[in-house]
Write an enzyme that holds these catalytic residues in place. Structure first.
Site, short mmCIF file in Angstrom:
data_model
loop_
_atom_site.label_atom_id
_atom_site.label_comp_id
_atom_site.label_asym_id
_atom_site.label_seq_id
_atom_site.Cartn_x
_atom_site.Cartn_y
_atom_site.Cartn_z
N LYS A 32 -9.16 6.11 -19.13
CA LYS A 32 -9.49 6.59 -20.46
C LYS A 32 -8.27 6.52 -21.39
O LYS A 32 -7.73 5.45 -21.63
CB LYS A 32 -10.08 7.99 -20.36
CG LYS A 32 -11.13 8.17 -19.27
CD LYS A 32 -12.28 7.19 -19.33
CE LYS A 32 -13.48 7.58 -18.48
NZ LYS A 32 -13.33 7.41 -17.03
N ARG B 95 0.83 -1.20 0.00
CA ARG B 95 0.00 0.00 0.00
C ARG B 95 0.86 1.25 0.00
O ARG B 95 0.54 2.26 -0.62
CB ARG B 95 -0.95 0.00 1.21
CG ARG B 95 -1.68 1.33 1.39
CD ARG B 95 -2.79 1.27 2.43
NE ARG B 95 -2.41 0.59 3.65
CZ ARG B 95 -1.69 1.14 4.63
NH1 ARG B 95 -1.22 2.38 4.52
NH2 ARG B 95 -1.41 0.45 5.72
#
Length: 378
Positions: free
Chosen positions: A195, A46
């Site tokens: 995207k 993490r």
């Protein structure tokens, strides 16, 4: 090096351990330590992972930033970055902001006292007029989603600096290939990497980028503490997709220009929103701050019935959420990207029930026009 060369030969282009031309996927949750007193560079995934680090360094370099942070989605990047602010702060936000950003600002951050004023960000006077004593930041999209309105980013950044505010810009539509807001004076750039950066509709990811050391320290703390990180497999896939960003975007943009001009000539199309058209009100400003109009446009049809037939009948463009993939995607903002925005709010912004957003992919533009033409040809 030119941008396209940096895409291929930027940081971490070769694995230093083996010479591999692809950075390994470090699919691990933790790292063994040799000393109680001195931990290594990585301890828990993490907090840091070599695959994620390679991607973050690549994104930072392309935006001419110094630090980038990879998150598990575009909304995770937006929400984590908004945690820079605190209860009692106020933001000025472009009015036709992405629906997910509208939702998180009005439904979640509002619960703990972050207030927002939505303005027509095409007007610097409107932005200035919305600034209050408690205002801490300006949140912008240029082009905006879904009406592709253009904001003078350098002017907005200068205004923000004069007031001691942070300027945040969602650069998803343009990518660093076509526009670099940090170079225009903005403080933080946000991306839905889902995207164009990844570009293959197979990863959900987001980024926050800055070249301000103090902001980087704060965002890094939030990324580690809040924990909405991007996993190593998705980091590797995005690194892979990033290498072809220039050639993908150039080809899609070329087709988008052609399709936008064709749409503008069709009597059943009431309006085309695309900064590549000379009649677009933001044409001059966009040309000044960007190197191309991009591959996303939107258009309004003469009736809801025609809009429905088009969306349900096209064959080559997927009727789907999202944008920026190799395949063309037609989206319906009223029920997709901006479904979270109440109908009266959508209407006030001009997001009508006949508005269609078109992300142009890599298909032949002649084929896409022929497909659309079955429904809206003159």
């Amino acid at each position: 090096m030119k941008f396209e060369t940096r895409l291929i030969h930027g940081s971490h282009s070769i694995d230093p351990a083996t010479g591999a031309l692809s950075i390994p996927v470090y699919q691990t949750s933790t790292f063994a330590q040799k000393s109680v007193d001195h931990f290594g560079k990585y301890d828990y995934a993490r907090s840091g992972n070599p695959t994620r680090e390679a991607l973050e360094e690549a994104i930072a370099a392309l935006e001419n930033g110094t630090h980038a942070f990879a998150f598990g989605s575009g909304m995770a990047a937006i929400s984590s970055t908004l945690l820079l602010f605190q209860p009692g702060d106020h933001l000025v936000v472009c009015e036709d902001v992405y629906g997910g950003a509208f939702r998180v600002l009005t439904k979640l951050f509002s619960r703990w006292g972050l207030t927002v004023t939505f303005v027509d960000a095409t007007s610097l006077d409107a932005i200035a007029g919305a600034i209050r004593p408690e205002t801490k930041g300006i949140y912008l999209e240029s082009p905006s989603n879904p009406l592709l309105k253009i904001t003078d980013l350098a002017g907005a950044a200068e205004l923000a600096r004069s007031k001691g505010l942070i300027t945040l810009v969602d650069n998803t539509f343009m990518t660093p290939y076509l526009q670099r807001p940090l170079d225009l004076g903005c403080d933080i750039v946000i991306h839905s990497g889902t995207k164009f950066l990844n570009g293959h509709s197979d990863v959900v990811c987001g980024f926050s980028v800055t070249k301000d050391r103090e902001l980087a320290k704060r965002i890094g703390f939030i990324q580690n503490g809040f924990g909405a990180i991007l996993g190593p497999q998705d980091c590797w896939l995005t690194l892979r997709g990033l290498k072809t960003l220039k050639v993908r975007l150039e080809e899609s943009q070329s087709s988008a220009i052609r399709i936008a001009n064709w749409l503008a000539a069709q009597p059943q199309v009431k309006k085309v929103h695309y900064p590549g058209l000379a009649e677009h009100p933001g044409f001059a400003v966009h040309n000044r701050q960007s190197s191309g109009p991009g591959a996303v446009l939107s258009f309004e049809l003469e009736s809801f019935e025609l809009t429905k037939r088009l969306l349900e009948g096209v064959e080559l463009a997927a009727f789907a959420v999202s944008l920026g993939g190799v395949e063309s995607i037609l989206s319906y903002p009223a029920k997709m990207s901006h479904a979270a925005m109440p109908p009266e709010e959508r209407a006030a912004r001009g997001i009508s029930d006949t508005l269609v957003r078109f992300s142009v992919g890599l298909e032949a533009p002649e084929d896409l026009i022929s497909d659309l033409g079955r429904f809206i040809a003159a």
